[in-house]
Design an enzyme around this catalytic site. Sequence first.
Site, PDB file in Angstrom:
ATOM      1  CG  ASP A  82      24.993 122.674  76.525  1.00 13.89           C
ATOM      2  OD1 ASP A  82      23.663 122.974  76.771  1.00 13.89           O
ATOM      3  OD2 ASP A  82      25.785 123.226  75.745  1.00 13.89           O
ATOM      4  CG  HIS A 179      24.508 126.739  69.594  1.00 16.51           C
ATOM      5  ND1 HIS A 179      23.562 125.614  69.235  1.00 16.51           N
ATOM      6  CD2 HIS A 179      24.238 127.293  70.834  1.00 16.51           C
ATOM      7  CE1 HIS A 179      23.035 125.451  70.249  1.00 16.51           C
ATOM      8  NE2 HIS A 179      23.290 126.464  71.605  1.00 16.51           N
ATOM      9  N   GLY A 180      27.838 129.480  68.028  1.00 12.98           N
ATOM     10  CA  GLY A 180      29.043 129.623  67.169  1.00 12.98           C
ATOM     11  C   GLY A 180      29.163 131.169  67.153  1.00 12.98           C
ATOM     12  CG  HIS A 207      20.885 127.632  74.640  1.00 14.40           C
ATOM     13  ND1 HIS A 207      21.154 126.415  74.200  1.00 14.40           N
ATOM     14  CD2 HIS A 207      20.456 127.959  75.922  1.00 14.40           C
ATOM     15  CE1 HIS A 207      20.843 125.891  75.320  1.00 14.40           C
ATOM     16  NE2 HIS A 207      20.172 126.623  76.572  1.00 14.40           N
ATOM     17  N   GLY A 208      23.787 130.697  72.916  1.00 13.41           N
ATOM     18  CA  GLY A 208      24.357 131.440  71.746  1.00 13.41           C
ATOM     19  C   GLY A 208      24.939 132.714  72.545  1.00 13.41           C
ATOM     20  CG  ASN A 229      23.794 127.829  77.843  1.00 12.31           C
ATOM     21  OD1 ASN A 229      23.294 128.079  79.037  1.00 12.31           O
ATOM     22  ND2 ASN A 229      23.529 126.744  77.225  1.00 12.31           N
TER      23      ASN A 229
END
Length: 286
Positions: A82, A179-180, A207-208, A229
Amino acid sequence: MPVVSLKEIVDRAFAERYGVPAINIVNDLTLEAVLAGAVEARSPVIVQTSVKTVKSIGSDVLFAMWEAMTAGIEVPVTLHLDHCPERAVITECLDRGWNSVLFDASTLTVEENQRQTVEVVAEARRYGAHVEGEIEAIKGVEDGIGADTEPQRQTLETAVAFIEATGVDVFAPSIGNAHGVYSATPALDFQRVTDLVERTGVPIALHGGSGMTDDQFRDLIARGCAKVNISTALKIEFMRSSLAFLKGAEEADKWDPPSLFRDVRGHIVDLTTGLAATFGSAGRAW
């Protein structure tokens, strides 16, 4: 069911419009638990490793763990590197046996990103591996990679041209995801996913995913997000369940590491099966 390619897993999910959990593991316990959860759910799974995890464990040890734990596995699985901006690490992992990589050159100009991604795709093909590409950083820092600033969104024409020129197998766009941990439910550009899929026919990586709502997942998956993801959610589950168990152990003054491992494993298995149910991949093993 042997280990299969990323494209084999994602293309089927894309065609049938379900999402496959792509879960970042952090050690041997989480690797085994994610695989066990996939088997329990009868779901394909994409196991992801960050550059940080590869460097902390070592690619040789990490891949030996993967081979041992996937021997004779009953569901389709694949191993993915990744968000990797380092060409040397990409080469190392492809040489060890990773099935796919995300070359993260989002900090470069689109032109330089495209030039190098073409090279990475050619390199991966020599190993029979596949490539995920991106031209926009995803907001947020994950395992030391990324930034907390809002990324510049490229035009649809730029994204389509990049996908067509590079031949990437999966594309990860910026659609307002991060992200996060989200401070609020994210406002996402669903139409951008639809536009990219209609123009290219290439599966989209979301993503995220940690913190999105079930309705957001289902909408995006129906539009073509075949790879979903999950990283932060696993880390939180791993650490919170460990902390809760250790507080109980302290109160009882009972110190038994195997009991800790068994308890945490159960939480990660449950996380994996829950994701498979939400994304529609449960029962899709072939």
